[in-house]
Write an enzyme that holds these catalytic residues in place. Structure first.
Site, PDB file in Angstrom:
ATOM      1  N   LYS A   1      24.396  67.171 119.590  1.00  0.00           N
ATOM      2  CA  LYS A   1      23.682  66.297 120.431  1.00  0.00           C
ATOM      3  C   LYS A   1      24.794  65.166 120.857  1.00  0.00           C
ATOM      4  CE  LYS A   1      19.303  63.430 120.514  1.00  0.00           C
ATOM      5  NZ  LYS A   1      20.007  62.532 120.967  1.00  0.00           N
TER       6      LYS A   1
ATOM      7  N   ALA B   1      20.001  40.677 147.230  1.00  0.00           N
ATOM      8  CA  ALA B   1      21.102  39.794 147.259  1.00  0.00           C
ATOM      9  C   ALA B   1      20.898  38.730 146.450  1.00  0.00           C
ATOM     10  CB  ALA B   1      20.942  39.139 148.714  1.00  0.00           C
TER      11      ALA B   1
HETATM   12  S1  IVH Z   1      18.160  69.240 125.509  1.00  0.00           S
HETATM   13  C1  IVH Z   1      13.421  68.188 126.782  1.00  0.00           C
HETATM   14  N1  IVH Z   1      20.432  69.275 124.721  1.00  0.00           N
HETATM   15  O1  IVH Z   1      19.073  63.886 123.852  1.00  0.00           O
HETATM   16  C2  IVH Z   1      14.682  67.441 126.406  1.00  0.00           C
HETATM   17  N2  IVH Z   1      19.592  66.903 125.023  1.00  0.00           N
HETATM   18  O2  IVH Z   1      16.073  63.167 123.126  1.00  0.00           O
HETATM   19  C3  IVH Z   1      15.731  68.529 126.752  1.00  0.00           C
HETATM   20  N3  IVH Z   1      21.030  65.076 124.487  1.00  0.00           N
HETATM   21  O3  IVH Z   1      17.768  63.018 126.671  1.00  0.00           O
HETATM   22  C4  IVH Z   1      16.848  67.934 126.375  1.00  0.00           C
HETATM   23  N4  IVH Z   1      22.688  66.486 123.858  1.00  0.00           N
HETATM   24  O4  IVH Z   1      19.938  62.805 126.738  1.00  0.00           O
HETATM   25  C5  IVH Z   1      19.458  68.586 125.053  1.00  0.00           C
HETATM   26  N5  IVH Z   1      22.593  69.519 123.795  1.00  0.00           N
HETATM   27  C6  IVH Z   1      21.724  68.651 124.309  1.00  0.00           C
HETATM   28  C7  IVH Z   1      21.754  67.469 124.226  1.00  0.00           C
HETATM   29  C8  IVH Z   1      20.632  66.694 124.479  1.00  0.00           C
HETATM   30  C9  IVH Z   1      22.353  65.289 124.157  1.00  0.00           C
HETATM   31  C10 IVH Z   1      20.307  64.031 124.700  1.00  0.00           C
HETATM   32  C11 IVH Z   1      19.742  63.985 126.053  1.00  0.00           C
HETATM   33  C12 IVH Z   1      18.174  63.981 125.699  1.00  0.00           C
HETATM   34  C13 IVH Z   1      18.145  63.496 124.625  1.00  0.00           C
HETATM   35  C14 IVH Z   1      16.918  64.261 124.113  1.00  0.00           C
END
Ligand code: IVH
Length: 717
Positions: A133, A50
């Site tokens: 990504k 709170a």
């Molecule tokens: S695979 C072991 N695939 O990028 C990690 N990540 O640095 C497996 N991200 O925290 C992640 N697009 O937030 C994966 N197609 C994709 C992604 C992706 C974005 C982000 C995700 C992750 C960071 C990895």
């Protein structure tokens, strides 16, 4: 900050002047950051939910009234912080790790090469799933018996926040998995994002209602998810792409490739990214990167690169992880974003060690979602355009005040000037003359010294040492910083204020603040208050006990960074032993110097710097007064009676019972030296599955090779 009347009740936000609001905003930001850290990282909150909510509300009310205070760094924008209230924590059954980054083509070729070598393949025929990504927030969705039970954010990778109620409002997230034969336990991972269009529309609405304006779609997605009231989340258009998984019931993996899993996610009712593609060679990966980069601006969601993942899951398993990133995947980032702006002025910043850094003051400009106003100009030669080899700043460019400059920002890297637009150079552009005196009130002379390895040009330094107030304050900042004494609530601005008022002149003064407060009356500072002061004293008190390595680092000796401080702490074990050695070294005692030199990682530069520091009576006084205030905890000395003490060990291949970092730490604790390469001097090689060239080297030199289990038996674990 001006002093106000005694013990005021909190004034209504509507009645604050802008200056008062600014001070309070700054103080609350620091206070909230401290609370978030204690809650999320230390698991040791000092206020009730709170009380926390009340602080947040006041903070939000100030930002609502003065939107100009909002910056990308504000807690209201932070991905790791909650705009209102807190969420239950969820421990991930399988950690949510991150990916290593590749920037250049070479990095991608190396990545593939490493995989081929690791798997000992005869050719480089590895299939990869190539995916955009997404620049959003990663999320882990846990289904039990096909029903969504928990949705958790990534958090620190081990533990995230429970945002199930909010995630249930997303159309892209099925409440129940479609299809038969769904594993009993099934964690689907992917990215929550907001489209660019939705982000712009949301900001328009927020602006009209006088609410928080978000800096970019990622922040607005984070802010929308961390609402206590799910109906607010429901009103924000969030999307979800599935691309990975966490825990799956034993033996129930539905597919044996990444691309198969993506198709399976679709069958279950998820959206997956439509640009995902199966690639069969490095060339195809690079072409994919290129093609996605070309489409980037047209996509309706933010991406910051592409991701490549080995398609075969059995290969992914064999490849495993190196510390916190997988060997089987990598993020190929897009090049840094650039922007053009005008250089208004150049100021000199005096660092903790007295070195000068010219800082370019820019006409504020947005680059990659962040407003940039300052840019480092490194040193005099850089500004003259002679001290660089064109690696950062375009070759031969000198920088003048008034110039239009191109700045670049890549990820977390500090922005840099990469080019000067000569066509736009105004006639009255001013050359910058490096000061011959320190800008501090002492106006001490400036000397020059060669810069550290890797940096071009020479660096100017003030000769005032601790007499120079600029150096003193920088030193104090280091002292309270996270990796040193880590004093919450004593941020740079507070410290500067206490310093300017003459209340904290040296580290020991921090620990006597409370005693002196009957005279100082900190709670009467405008924008402060009894609670903040109590919290501050609490934070200081809790840091009176400190580990030797942190203490050594906090002293701020030149060339004694964290790693060196740790080596010294481990080498001497106790403060008394270390202090005694330092005093001897400062007197030129050869035996003490030789002893220090014999420590791992300690060489002439460090020894000279320690001798200089302890050779100064002023510094000895600072240290003496400080040690009266704090208790320094002995460092764990490496054991000298273990089976591996004094031995040089190399770990290679994948370890199954511990991470590399753990293995290294244990070995070092037992007095072994861990090396990265095998030579004649190596005593032991611990080889796990997939060991390659290092194992061959070991056999060549006749070095003893152990399996992981044999190693654990040897060290008795
Ligand atoms: S695979 C072991 N695939 O990028 C990690 N990540 O640095 C497996 N991200 O925290 C992640 N697009 O937030 C994966 N197609 C994709 C992604 C992706 C974005 C982000 C995700 C992750 C960071 C990895």
């Amino acid at each position: 900050m001006a002093r106000a009347a005694k013990s005021r009740p909190l004034r209504d936000v509507a009645d604050l002047t802008k200056a008062q609001a600014k001070v309070e905003h700054m103080r609350l930001a620091l206070e909230l950051e401290g609370h978030d850290k204690r809650y999320y990282q230390d698991d040791a909150p000092t206020v009730t939910d709170a009380e926390y909510d009340a602080l947040r509300q006041r903070f939000n009310a100030i930002e609502k009234r003065f939107p100009e205070f909002v910056s990308a760094e504000s807690p209201s924008q932070k991905v790791g912080a909650a705009p209102s209230g807190r969420f239950k924590k969820v421990r991930h059954s399988i950690p949510m790790l991150s990916l290593d980054n590749a920037f250049a083509e070479e990095d991608v070729r190396d990545f593939v090469g490493r995989i081929v070598r690791f798997l000992k393949l005869d050719d480089d025929k590895v299939d990869f799933s190539a995916e955009p990504k997404i620049d959003g927030l990663s999320m882990s969705l846990r289904y039990e018996g096909g029903e969504l039970v928990t949705a958790a954010t990534r958090g620190d990778g081990a533990e995230g926040e429970d945002v199930t109620a909010n995630i249930r409002t997303l159309e892209d997230v099925p409440q129940k998995l479609k299809g038969r034969n769904v594993p009993d336990i099934c964690e689907v991972r992917g990215e929550v994002y907001m489209t660019k269009k939705a982000f712009l529309a949301l900001n328009e609405r927020q602006k009209a209602a006088g609410d928080t304006i978000f800096a970019n779609p990622r922040n607005s997605a984070a802010g929308s998810l961390r609402q206590k009231d799910p109906t607010i989340t429901a009103s924000r258009p969030l999307g979800f792409f599935a691309y990975a998984w966490g825990e799956m019931s034993a033996g129930a993996m539905p597919e044996d490739t990444q691309s198969g899993m993506i198709r399976w996610f679709e069958r279950c009712g998820f959206k997956t990214n439509p640009l995902t593609k199966l690639c069969h060679s490095v060339e195809e990966l690079l072409a994919f990167h290129h093609s996605i980069e070309e489409q980037r601006a047209k996509l309706d969601y933010d991406i910051d690169g592409v991701v490549y993942k080995v398609d075969r899951i059995d290969w992914q398993e064999r490849l495993g992880f190196v510390s916190r990133t997988p060997r089987w995947g990598i993020a190929h980032k897009f090049p840094a974003e650039r922007a053009m702006t005008v250089l208004r002025d150049i100021e000199i910043q005096v660092g903790r060690t007295g070195s000068f850094t010219p800082v370019g003051k820019l006409e504020p400009v947005g680059v990659g979602g962040v407003i940039v106003q300052n840019v480092t100009l490194h040193n005099e030669d850089y500004i003259k355009g002679i001290g660089n080899k064109g690696e950062v700043l375009r070759e031969g460019r000198d920088i003048r005040i008034g110039d239009t400059v191109v700045i670049q920002r890549a990820g977390d890297v500090i922005p840099q000037v990469v080019d000067v637009v000569l066509d736009k150079r105004p006639k009255d552009a001013k050359e910058f003359h490096f000061p011959k005196k320190c800008p501090c009130p002492l106006h001490t002379d400036v000397t020059r010294e060669e810069t550290a390895a890797g940096e071009e040009g020479s660096r100017a330094r003030c000769t005032g040492e601790f007499a120079c107030p600029y150096q003193k304050i920088e030193h104090l900042k280091l002292f309270v910083s996270r990796r040193a004494f880590d004093i919450d609530g004593l941020g740079e601005k507070q410290l500067q204020y206490f310093f300017d008022e003459g209340w904290v002149k040296e580290p020991a003064d921090i620990f006597t603040l409370e005693k002196r407060n009957s005279k100082l009356k900190l709670e009467e500072i405008e924008g402060y208050g009894a609670t903040s002061v109590r919290n501050l004293f609490g934070a200081i008190e809790s840091r009176r006990k400190i580990a030797l390595e942190r203490f050594v680092y906090a002293l701020g000796m030149r060339h004694v960074g964290e790693t060196t401080a740790l080596a010294l702490a481990r080498g001497y074990g106790s403060w008394d032993a270390f202090h005694d050695a330092c005093l001897k070294v400062a007197r030129g005692d050869e035996e003490a110097m030789a002893e220090m030199d014999a420590l791992d990682q300690i060489g002439d530069t460090v020894i000279k710097s320690i001798a200089d520091y302890f050779g100064e009576s002023h510094n000895r006084g600072i240290v003496e007064r400080l040690t009266k205030e704090v208790e320094i905890i002995d460092a764990e000395k490496p054991k000298s009676n273990s089976a591996v003490a004094g031995k040089t060990v190399v770990f290679t291949g994948s370890l199954e019972k511990m991470t590399r970092d753990e293995a290294k730490a244990t070995a070092e604790r037992l007095g072994a030296k861990v090396s990265g390469s095998v030579s004649k001097k190596t005593d032991l090689v611990v080889a796990g599955p997939g060991a390659g060239s290092k194992l061959a080297e070991a056999n060549k030199h006749g070095v003893k090779v152990l399996t992981e289990d044999e190693w654990l038996k040897l060290i008795g674990e």
